[in-house]
Write a protein that holds these residues in place. Sequence first.
Motif, PDB file in Angstrom:
ATOM      1  N   THR A   1      -2.087  -2.062 -10.227  1.00  0.00           N
ATOM      2  CA  THR A   1      -1.132  -1.206 -10.752  1.00  0.00           C
ATOM      3  C   THR A   1       0.587  -1.451 -10.444  1.00  0.00           C
ATOM      4  OG1 THR A   1      -2.256   0.584 -10.513  1.00  0.00           O
ATOM      5  CG2 THR A   1      -2.522  -0.677 -12.411  1.00  0.00           C
ATOM      6  N   TYR A   2       0.335  -1.024  -8.892  1.00  0.00           N
ATOM      7  CA  TYR A   2       1.521  -1.654  -7.954  1.00  0.00           C
ATOM      8  C   TYR A   2       0.549  -2.063  -6.666  1.00  0.00           C
ATOM      9  CZ  TYR A   2       3.427   0.758  -3.820  1.00  0.00           C
ATOM     10  OH  TYR A   2       4.332   1.058  -2.511  1.00  0.00           O
ATOM     11  N   ALA A   3       1.556  -2.549  -6.242  1.00  0.00           N
ATOM     12  CA  ALA A   3       1.725  -4.193  -4.985  1.00  0.00           C
ATOM     13  C   ALA A   3       2.776  -3.261  -3.587  1.00  0.00           C
ATOM     14  CB  ALA A   3       1.515  -4.992  -5.350  1.00  0.00           C
ATOM     15  N   TRP A   4       2.233  -3.248  -2.680  1.00  0.00           N
ATOM     16  CA  TRP A   4       3.768  -3.388  -1.633  1.00  0.00           C
ATOM     17  C   TRP A   4       2.711  -4.652  -0.365  1.00  0.00           C
ATOM     18  CZ3 TRP A   4       3.292  -1.555   2.974  1.00  0.00           C
ATOM     19  CH2 TRP A   4       4.228  -1.241   3.710  1.00  0.00           C
ATOM     20  N   VAL A   5       3.727  -5.526   0.415  1.00  0.00           N
ATOM     21  CA  VAL A   5       3.067  -5.501   1.194  1.00  0.00           C
ATOM     22  C   VAL A   5       4.590  -5.984   1.991  1.00  0.00           C
ATOM     23  CG1 VAL A   5       2.094  -8.439   1.822  1.00  0.00           C
ATOM     24  CG2 VAL A   5       1.463  -6.978  -0.116  1.00  0.00           C
ATOM     25  N   THR A   6       4.441  -6.143   3.397  1.00  0.00           N
ATOM     26  CA  THR A   6       5.501  -6.338   4.759  1.00  0.00           C
ATOM     27  C   THR A   6       4.491  -7.325   5.352  1.00  0.00           C
ATOM     28  OG1 THR A   6       6.696  -5.405   5.745  1.00  0.00           O
ATOM     29  CG2 THR A   6       4.414  -4.584   6.028  1.00  0.00           C
ATOM     30  N   ASP A   7       5.904  -8.148   5.456  1.00  0.00           N
ATOM     31  CA  ASP A   7       4.981  -9.374   7.044  1.00  0.00           C
ATOM     32  C   ASP A   7       5.923  -8.553   8.055  1.00  0.00           C
ATOM     33  OD1 ASP A   7       4.677 -11.792   5.165  1.00  0.00           O
ATOM     34  OD2 ASP A   7       6.533 -11.898   5.007  1.00  0.00           O
ATOM     35  N   ASP A   8       6.540  -7.420   8.290  1.00  0.00           N
ATOM     36  CA  ASP A   8       6.397  -7.039   9.593  1.00  0.00           C
ATOM     37  C   ASP A   8       5.670  -5.989   9.346  1.00  0.00           C
ATOM     38  OD1 ASP A   8       7.629  -5.065  11.327  1.00  0.00           O
ATOM     39  OD2 ASP A   8      10.171  -5.048  11.017  1.00  0.00           O
ATOM     40  N   PRO A   9       4.767  -6.060  10.701  1.00  0.00           N
ATOM     41  CA  PRO A   9       3.518  -4.603  11.004  1.00  0.00           C
ATOM     42  C   PRO A   9       3.783  -4.069  11.825  1.00  0.00           C
ATOM     43  CG  PRO A   9       3.857  -6.837  12.221  1.00  0.00           C
ATOM     44  CD  PRO A   9       4.617  -7.309  11.517  1.00  0.00           C
ATOM     45  N   GLY A  10       5.427  -3.932  11.757  1.00  0.00           N
ATOM     46  CA  GLY A  10       6.084  -2.282  12.396  1.00  0.00           C
ATOM     47  C   GLY A  10       6.305  -1.136  10.996  1.00  0.00           C
ATOM     48  N   VAL A  11       6.427  -2.057   9.860  1.00  0.00           N
ATOM     49  CA  VAL A  11       7.130  -1.587   8.799  1.00  0.00           C
ATOM     50  C   VAL A  11       5.667   0.006   7.660  1.00  0.00           C
ATOM     51  CG1 VAL A  11       8.003  -1.173   6.495  1.00  0.00           C
ATOM     52  CG2 VAL A  11       9.035  -2.632   8.401  1.00  0.00           C
ATOM     53  N   GLU A  12       6.019   0.601   7.600  1.00  0.00           N
ATOM     54  CA  GLU A  12       4.900   1.323   6.970  1.00  0.00           C
ATOM     55  C   GLU A  12       5.304   1.467   5.061  1.00  0.00           C
ATOM     56  OE1 GLU A  12       3.384   5.254   8.257  1.00  0.00           O
ATOM     57  OE2 GLU A  12       4.783   4.762  10.137  1.00  0.00           O
ATOM     58  N   PRO A  13       4.042   1.553   4.763  1.00  0.00           N
ATOM     59  CA  PRO A  13       4.401   2.211   2.939  1.00  0.00           C
ATOM     60  C   PRO A  13       5.279   3.348   2.937  1.00  0.00           C
ATOM     61  CG  PRO A  13       2.273   2.662   3.739  1.00  0.00           C
ATOM     62  CD  PRO A  13       2.543   1.564   5.103  1.00  0.00           C
ATOM     63  N   ASP A  14       5.840   3.078   1.648  1.00  0.00           N
ATOM     64  CA  ASP A  14       6.353   4.210   0.920  1.00  0.00           C
ATOM     65  C   ASP A  14       5.064   5.757   0.595  1.00  0.00           C
ATOM     66  OD1 ASP A  14       7.675   6.384   0.056  1.00  0.00           O
ATOM     67  OD2 ASP A  14       9.544   5.158  -0.485  1.00  0.00           O
ATOM     68  N   TYR A  15       5.031   6.324   1.519  1.00  0.00           N
ATOM     69  CA  TYR A  15       3.641   7.133   1.110  1.00  0.00           C
ATOM     70  C   TYR A  15       4.223   8.040  -0.278  1.00  0.00           C
ATOM     71  CZ  TYR A  15       2.288   5.823   5.769  1.00  0.00           C
ATOM     72  OH  TYR A  15       1.905   5.549   6.181  1.00  0.00           O
ATOM     73  N   ASP A  16       5.662   8.369  -0.464  1.00  0.00           N
ATOM     74  CA  ASP A  16       6.045   8.681  -1.921  1.00  0.00           C
ATOM     75  C   ASP A  16       5.590   8.493  -2.995  1.00  0.00           C
ATOM     76  OD1 ASP A  16       6.634  11.670  -0.906  1.00  0.00           O
ATOM     77  OD2 ASP A  16       8.236  11.085  -0.263  1.00  0.00           O
ATOM     78  N   ASP A  17       6.058   6.865  -2.524  1.00  0.00           N
ATOM     79  CA  ASP A  17       5.990   5.601  -4.018  1.00  0.00           C
ATOM     80  C   ASP A  17       4.489   5.246  -4.419  1.00  0.00           C
ATOM     81  OD1 ASP A  17       8.940   5.259  -4.113  1.00  0.00           O
ATOM     82  OD2 ASP A  17       8.508   3.260  -3.116  1.00  0.00           O
ATOM     83  N   VAL A  18       3.434   5.450  -2.951  1.00  0.00           N
ATOM     84  CA  VAL A  18       2.218   5.284  -3.426  1.00  0.00           C
ATOM     85  C   VAL A  18       1.765   6.634  -4.675  1.00  0.00           C
ATOM     86  CG1 VAL A  18       0.023   5.001  -2.704  1.00  0.00           C
ATOM     87  CG2 VAL A  18       1.755   3.656  -1.409  1.00  0.00           C
ATOM     88  N   VAL A  19       1.755   7.551  -4.282  1.00  0.00           N
ATOM     89  CA  VAL A  19       1.877   8.786  -4.453  1.00  0.00           C
ATOM     90  C   VAL A  19       1.690   8.519  -6.193  1.00  0.00           C
ATOM     91  CG1 VAL A  19       1.593  11.210  -4.542  1.00  0.00           C
ATOM     92  CG2 VAL A  19       1.342  10.147  -2.354  1.00  0.00           C
ATOM     93  N   ALA A  20       2.736   8.583  -6.526  1.00  0.00           N
ATOM     94  CA  ALA A  20       3.642   8.260  -7.528  1.00  0.00           C
ATOM     95  C   ALA A  20       2.889   7.520  -7.883  1.00  0.00           C
ATOM     96  CB  ALA A  20       5.308   8.085  -7.684  1.00  0.00           C
ATOM     97  N   ALA A  21       2.926   6.619  -7.883  1.00  0.00           N
ATOM     98  CA  ALA A  21       1.624   5.102  -8.753  1.00  0.00           C
ATOM     99  C   ALA A  21       0.867   5.285  -8.777  1.00  0.00           C
ATOM    100  CB  ALA A  21       1.950   3.807  -7.630  1.00  0.00           C
ATOM    101  N   VAL A  22      -0.365   6.278  -7.765  1.00  0.00           N
ATOM    102  CA  VAL A  22      -1.720   5.953  -8.342  1.00  0.00           C
ATOM    103  C   VAL A  22      -1.051   7.823  -9.811  1.00  0.00           C
ATOM    104  CG1 VAL A  22      -2.736   6.196  -5.948  1.00  0.00           C
ATOM    105  CG2 VAL A  22      -1.692   8.653  -6.666  1.00  0.00           C
ATOM    106  N   ALA A  23      -0.296   8.438  -9.539  1.00  0.00           N
ATOM    107  CA  ALA A  23      -0.184   9.388 -10.557  1.00  0.00           C
ATOM    108  C   ALA A  23       0.369   8.798 -11.900  1.00  0.00           C
ATOM    109  CB  ALA A  23       0.897  10.606 -10.020  1.00  0.00           C
ATOM    110  N   ASP A  24       0.920   7.467 -11.928  1.00  0.00           N
ATOM    111  CA  ASP A  24       0.691   6.762 -12.956  1.00  0.00           C
ATOM    112  C   ASP A  24      -0.553   5.929 -13.251  1.00  0.00           C
ATOM    113  OD1 ASP A  24       3.230   7.775 -13.253  1.00  0.00           O
ATOM    114  OD2 ASP A  24       4.613   5.897 -12.071  1.00  0.00           O
ATOM    115  N   SER A  25      -1.138   5.762 -13.305  1.00  0.00           N
ATOM    116  CA  SER A  25      -2.515   5.189 -12.721  1.00  0.00           C
ATOM    117  C   SER A  25      -3.649   5.601 -13.753  1.00  0.00           C
ATOM    118  CB  SER A  25      -2.773   4.470 -11.281  1.00  0.00           C
ATOM    119  OG  SER A  25      -3.700   5.431 -11.033  1.00  0.00           O
TER     120      SER A  25
END
Length: 157
Positions: free
Chosen positions: A133-157
């Motif tokens: 229901t949510y997917a985020w992938v980066t090729d840059d290992p120095g970039v962190e996910p948007d934690y607010d987006d993850v929390v919002a995605a789980v609230a919608d799941s």
Amino acid sequence: MVSVGDEAPDFTAPLANGDVAEITLSDAVADGPVVLAFFPGAFTSVCSTELETFDDRLDELADAGVSLYGVSIDTPFAQNAFREEVGLDFALVSDTDRDIVDAYDVKMDFTALGVHDLAKRAVFVVDEDRRITYAWVTDDPGVEPDYDDVVAAVADS
């Protein structure tokens, strides 16, 4: 790579939870949605920061009925030492055979360092039907996910 709407590849793997147990994704989602947070390696600075940040937001995920698991190619013994050092309250999935990073197509190399087949930094939310229901992938290992987006995605799941 798996995308939103795809069936999440099932897996069974060692689970570092302070001890060493086993996890099967299809069993885990029977208890509610799951967040899989792939990270390149234990005991590294960005991975430590990422997992500490997820740990700080664990209550928000739990309030949404979601379980969180970190996933890396590290052994469960190294993961348990890492969990203890960083103070994580969630379990880590050990993918030493790289079967999970292959199935989710999130494999990368640090060629300059001679390190191959690590997990990319990626986050997937998997619902009770094993749908992404949510997917985020980066090729840059120095970039962190948007934690607010993850929390919002789980609230919608």
